[in-house]
Design an enzyme around this catalytic site. Structure first.
Site, PDB file in Angstrom:
ATOM      1  N   ASP A 137       0.854  -1.188   0.000  1.00 33.77           N
ATOM      2  CA  ASP A 137       0.000   0.000   0.000  1.00 33.77           C
ATOM      3  C   ASP A 137       0.888   1.236   0.000  1.00 33.77           C
ATOM      4  O   ASP A 137       1.744   1.390   0.885  1.00 33.77           O
ATOM      5  CB  ASP A 137      -0.911   0.021   1.233  1.00 33.77           C
ATOM      6  CG  ASP A 137      -2.026  -1.014   1.153  1.00 33.77           C
ATOM      7  OD1 ASP A 137      -2.049  -1.775   0.168  1.00 33.77           O
ATOM      8  OD2 ASP A 137      -2.861  -1.055   2.077  1.00 33.77           O
ATOM      9  N   ASP A 189     -15.176  -3.454  -1.975  1.00 34.68           N
ATOM     10  CA  ASP A 189     -14.821  -3.182  -0.586  1.00 34.68           C
ATOM     11  C   ASP A 189     -16.119  -2.944   0.169  1.00 34.68           C
ATOM     12  O   ASP A 189     -16.853  -1.994  -0.136  1.00 34.68           O
ATOM     13  CB  ASP A 189     -13.918  -1.956  -0.493  1.00 34.68           C
ATOM     14  CG  ASP A 189     -12.707  -2.066  -1.422  1.00 34.68           C
ATOM     15  OD1 ASP A 189     -12.173  -3.179  -1.547  1.00 34.68           O
ATOM     16  OD2 ASP A 189     -12.318  -1.045  -2.016  1.00 34.68           O
TER      17      ASP A 189
END
Length: 257
Positions: free
Chosen positions: A8, A129
């Site tokens: 990330d 998500d």
């Protein structure tokens, strides 16, 4: 089952968030390229990269870091975060990325997703998500009224190559994956499902392996690799293509579920 390490990116650094909270980020490395090389050296066959700045900005931000990683390693890369128009998708493919992960546009512009799936067959993955079963968008900052399973079915019809399912309440928590949600999603579609969020142990990985016959073909592992709760090598030995031994066909998986 594929074990996919996550990188990330936030301000060019390798970080992990807690439940998607940008204010609760932890820096694990100042050099994402070194991290990518480490995962390759440990046996990774695929890499998952998220441009966290891009997810908030709605456009790719960490281009330099993404390009540097793509040039430094030979395994395929999937990239998500801020890919909300055709030019952004073209931009990352031009960097040598294998798969583009679309999230927000799947909810807001499904027609664009269909066009991109036609333009790049087999290369468009949908990132779903979810927060309490509802799809979150715009870097997890907004929650829609769209059910995760409904979106997955629609995106399969549009031509998506796979679905990455992240349970936001589990992400970065090491609390274990949401097996019920994954089972429900995989049962609703025929394209591969990749699990993401909450994996903390080899036991968690084995519980996901129990869902492989139902279509859960991979798992993205983030924080647990960086904290040392799981080593990539042991993860691959447990559930990867090179796992130590095949699971006996009479093993009762109910204890994992």
């Amino acid at each position: 089952m594929d074990v996919i390490p996550a990188i990330d990116l936030l301000a060019g650094r390798c970080v992990r968030l807690y439940q998607g909270d940008y204010d609760r980020s932890q820096v694990f490395s100042e050099n994402p390229v070194d991290v990518a090389k480490q995962w390759v050296d440990e046996g990774a066959t695929r890499l998952h990269i998220v441009d966290l700045d891009g997810a908030k900005a709605g456009k790719v931000v960490n281009l330099g870091a993404i390009e540097a990683i793509a040039q430094a390693i030979s395994i395929p890369i999937e990239i998500g975060g801020g890919l909300r128009d055709r030019s952004s998708v073209e931009q990352v493919f031009n960097l040598g990325v294998q798969w583009a992960i679309l999230g927000t546009v799947a909810v807001e512009q499904p027609q664009l997703v269909q066009e991109l799936c036609q333009q790049y067959p087999g290369q468009i993955i949908i990132g779903i998500d979810a927060r309490n079963g509802l799809v979150a968008t715009r870097g997890w900052l907004e929650t829609s009224e769209v059910l995760a399973t409904q979106l997955a079915i629609q995106m399969q019809e549009m031509g998506a190559a796979a679905i990455i399912y992240t349970d936001i309440h589990r992400d970065g928590t090491l609390a274990g994956p949401n097996l019920d949600a994954l089972r429900e999603l995989a049962a609703a579609i025929s394209i591969p499902v990749i699990a993401s969020g909450g994996v903390s142990s080899v036991t968690d990985l084995l519980s996901l392996l129990a869902l492989e016959p139902q279509g859960v073909t991979g798992v993205i592992v983030g924080r647990a690799l960086y904290t040392g709760d799981i080593s990539l090598k042991e993860a691959l030995q447990a559930i990867g293509p090179g796992r130590i031994q095949d699971i006996p066909p009479n093993l009762d998986f109910s204890s994992f579920a």
